[in-house]
Design a protein around this motif. Structure first.
Motif, PDB file in Angstrom:
ATOM      1  N   ASN A 132      18.248  35.280  18.853  1.00 20.34           N
ATOM      2  CA  ASN A 132      17.440  35.895  17.798  1.00 20.34           C
ATOM      3  C   ASN A 132      17.496  34.785  16.740  1.00 20.34           C
ATOM      4  N   ARG A 166      17.123  32.867  13.208  1.00 24.33           N
ATOM      5  CA  ARG A 166      17.032  33.266  11.919  1.00 24.33           C
ATOM      6  C   ARG A 166      16.183  32.368  11.150  1.00 24.33           C
ATOM      7  N   ARG A 167      15.781  33.236  10.201  1.00 29.43           N
ATOM      8  CA  ARG A 167      14.788  32.572   9.159  1.00 29.43           C
ATOM      9  C   ARG A 167      15.321  32.768   7.833  1.00 29.43           C
ATOM     10  N   SER A 168      15.783  31.843   7.267  1.00 31.05           N
ATOM     11  CA  SER A 168      16.574  32.064   5.891  1.00 31.05           C
ATOM     12  C   SER A 168      15.979  31.236   4.519  1.00 31.05           C
ATOM     13  N   THR A 196      11.291  35.678   1.506  1.00 32.08           N
ATOM     14  CA  THR A 196      11.544  35.822   2.920  1.00 32.08           C
ATOM     15  C   THR A 196      10.056  36.017   3.931  1.00 32.08           C
ATOM     16  N   ASN A 197       9.327  37.067   3.605  1.00 32.34           N
ATOM     17  CA  ASN A 197       7.986  37.302   4.009  1.00 32.34           C
ATOM     18  C   ASN A 197       7.112  36.069   4.095  1.00 32.34           C
ATOM     19  N   LEU A 203       8.701  33.899   6.707  1.00 37.19           N
ATOM     20  CA  LEU A 203       8.120  34.403   8.230  1.00 37.19           C
ATOM     21  C   LEU A 203       6.887  34.146   8.585  1.00 37.19           C
ATOM     22  N   THR A 236       6.299  30.346   9.306  1.00 39.04           N
ATOM     23  CA  THR A 236       6.884  30.198  10.615  1.00 39.04           C
ATOM     24  C   THR A 236       6.041  30.494  11.725  1.00 39.04           C
ATOM     25  N   ALA A 237       5.384  31.708  11.587  1.00 37.14           N
ATOM     26  CA  ALA A 237       4.776  32.239  12.416  1.00 37.14           C
ATOM     27  C   ALA A 237       3.357  31.440  12.763  1.00 37.14           C
ATOM     28  N   ASP A 242      16.494  28.107  14.356  1.00 36.92           N
ATOM     29  CA  ASP A 242      16.860  28.796  13.271  1.00 36.92           C
ATOM     30  C   ASP A 242      15.997  27.829  12.201  1.00 36.92           C
TER      31      ASP A 242
END
Ligand code: TYD
Ligand code: MG
Length: 465
Positions: A326, A328-330, A336-337, A340, A343-344, A358
């Motif tokens: 799983n 992590r994205r930090s 954070t959105n 995400l 990254t996507a 990560d």
């Protein structure tokens, strides 16, 4: 005749109700209602709204003075700019921030500064006069502090009536309340810092400011959720809301205007907390880039607009194999959105193998970026780390990333490029412009890209040049 009644008040949003509610219908918080006894409030409200007979309608042309003409100058330039150019007499300003961020320090410096122009009253509910004096000694520069002390008055007081009495006696031009959560009106049977007290006390300070032309600064603590405790409510009542933000473990502090009846909002002042208090940072971009390691993989420079001012900041990205299935994205300093999403897009549109990595992103200097214009730099920092290949050191990246991997134009491109050029950056990658009507500055090599892929190619190609 004094009447009293009880009511229930949500300690989170200030909604009142006749009975205690489990969940607040306004803010959705649970178990926030507490009972409060209110005395004589309706009578006082009536009295205050029919004050003097001076509140008759007048033609606009006959109303004397504008705020601009009477502003009290403030030589702490960064603070003055956020206020819109100085302190407006009769204004009520709320300054919020986490404990220990430097609110008392900044306002004591302001008090000492303004004392040269007239009397200033600093009311503290948290520290004794001798503690404040000690801090003042620490802050004072070579100019003689004793000269100022004569017009700077300190008192430790939390009783609203006593504070108003002191104001009558001293007749200051500037009143500082540190903090509004410690002040209580003895006529209201609820503890200091409760919503009812905050509302009532702030309202009295507002009336005082409007009727006497006294400028009032209220310090407000911020709760864990990042709103001034007793929250939004206060923001509506005051003329100006400023937040002092920053990472407590880093020295930069940002003073941000979120509401200003006398100036632009979203204006930002930059300070650094040093041994002698809050020092202005006149060239923040330079300061934010000071510790940058040139030619390191995972580093990209974004230009973000803070109010009317472009700021260059370093975005750092790091990808590392994740230990469990799983990843992590930090993000530190970015939403954070947003992280995400970026990254996507990198995974789907550029085929970057981030699914088992990560991803960490950090905005250097404790700055928080709320603007999509930094997307491209964030994406580039992550990609650069994933490829383990640095971007060219003197390139800046500006642009919003869309879901299909396209780059979108952002406002104030010219201002951003100008700031970058001024700091010696040689090239910039920006989204392709459809309307070429705004003039871009010279002195910087501008490359336009339609997609994130193109932009990243340019940023790495530029490197080989
Ligand atoms: P303070 O103004 O008391 O914060 P607030 O009123 O927002 O709670 O500032 C507290 C911190 O600032 C404290 O940890 C010590 C530090 N500080 C300095 O670094 N330099 C200084 O000159 C002063 C007065 C404080
Ligand atoms: Mg304080």
């Amino acid at each position: 005749m004094a009447k009293s009644f009880t009511r229930f008040v949500c300690q989170s949003c200030g909604r009142t109700a006749a009975k205690a509610l489990g969940r607040c219908p306004q803010c959705g918080e649970w178990n926030t209602y507490t009972e409060e006894l209110v005395t004589d409030e309706p009578a006082r409200r009536v009295a205050s709204s029919h004050g003097s007979g001076s509140n008759t309608p007048k033609p606009l042309t006959q109303i004397a003075g504008g705020a601009e003409s009477e502003r009290m100058p403030l030589s702490i330039g960064e603070f003055a700019r956020v206020l819109g150019g100085g302190v407006v007499p009769g204004s009520l300003v709320l300054i919020g921030g986490d404990p220990g961020i430097g609110k008392s320090t900044l306002l004591l410096q302001t008090a000492m500064e303004m004392a040269a122009q007239g009397r200033v009253l600093y009311v503290s509910g948290e520290e004794s006069p001798s503690q404040i004096k000690m801090r003042a000694d620490r802050l004072s520069t070579d100019q003689s502090i004793n000269q100022l002390i004569d017009s700077l008055f300190l008192v430790t007081e939390t009783n609203l009536d006593a504070i108003l009495h002191h104001v009558e006696q001293i007749k200051p031009r500037l009143l500082i309340i540190d903090s509004i959560q410690t002040v209580y009106d003895p006529q209201i049977d609820s503890s200091a810092g409760s919503v009812t007290q905050l509302r009532e006390c702030s309202d009295r300070f507002r009336q005082l400011a409007k009727s006497s032309g006294l400028a009032v600064f209220l310090i407000g603590h911020v709760t864990k959720e990042g709103v001034i405790a007793g929250p939004r409510l206060l923001e509506h009542m005051v003329d100006t809301v400023l937040y002092l933000e920053g990472d407590r473990f880093q020295s930069f502090r940002l003073l941000r205007a979120v509401k200003n009846r006398f100036g632009a909002t979203a204006e930002v002042g930059v300070f650094e907390m040093v041994g002698r208090g809050m020092q202005e940072v006149p060239n923040p971009s330079e300061a934010f880039l000071a510790e940058r390691v040139v030619n390191a993989a995972g580093s990209a420079i974004a230009v973000t607009m803070e109010g009317t001012r472009p700021l260059l900041v370093e975005v750092q990205g790091l990808t590392s194999p994740s230990a469990f299935g799983n990843p992590r994205r930090s993000g530190n300093g970015i939403d954070t959105n947003r992280l995400l999403l970026i990254t996507a897009v990198l995974t789907r549109r550029l085929g970057l193998p981030l699914a088992e990595q990560d991803v960490f992103v950090n905005i250097v200097g404790g700055l928080r970026i709320g603007e999509p214009a930094a997307d491209l730099a964030v994406a580039a920092a992550i990609a650069s780390s994933a490829w383990d290949r640095p971007l060219r050191a003197d390139i800046i990246l500006v642009g919003e990333v869309g879901l299909s991997g396209e780059l979108r134009t952002v406002p104030h491109t010219a201002a951003r490029l100008k700031e970058a050029a001024a700091l010696g950056f040689k090239s910039a990658v920006i989204p392709r412009r459809l309307r070429k009507n705004d003039e871009l500055p010279g002195g910087i090599d501008i490359q336009e890209a339609r997609t994130l892929r193109e932009a990243l190619e340019l940023a790495t190609l530029a490197r080989e040049k």
